[in-house]
Design a protein around this motif. Structure first.
Motif: not given
Length: 58
Positions: A3-6, A9-15, A37-40
């Protein structure tokens, strides 16, 4: 499990989305949103898999 990886991805996407918005670059905004969305989706898949494994043990 991963889940850390997911979440990463969500944080990187938000940035990316925020940077794209600040620069007025819609393609970067869209790329950031897709990454979120991929991270979610990855997070939800991992949670579902964990539930199935837990259920299968019983």
């Amino acid at each position: 499990m991963f889940q850390g990886n997911a979440k990463a991805k969500q944080i990187k996407g938000k940035v990316k989305e925020s940077v794209g918005k600040a620069l007025g670059d819609t393609s970067v905004q869209r790329a950031g949103r897709r990454e979120q969305l991929r991270g979610k989706a990855q997070e939800m898949t991992e949670k579902a898999s964990a539930r199935v494994r837990k259920w299968a043990k019983h």
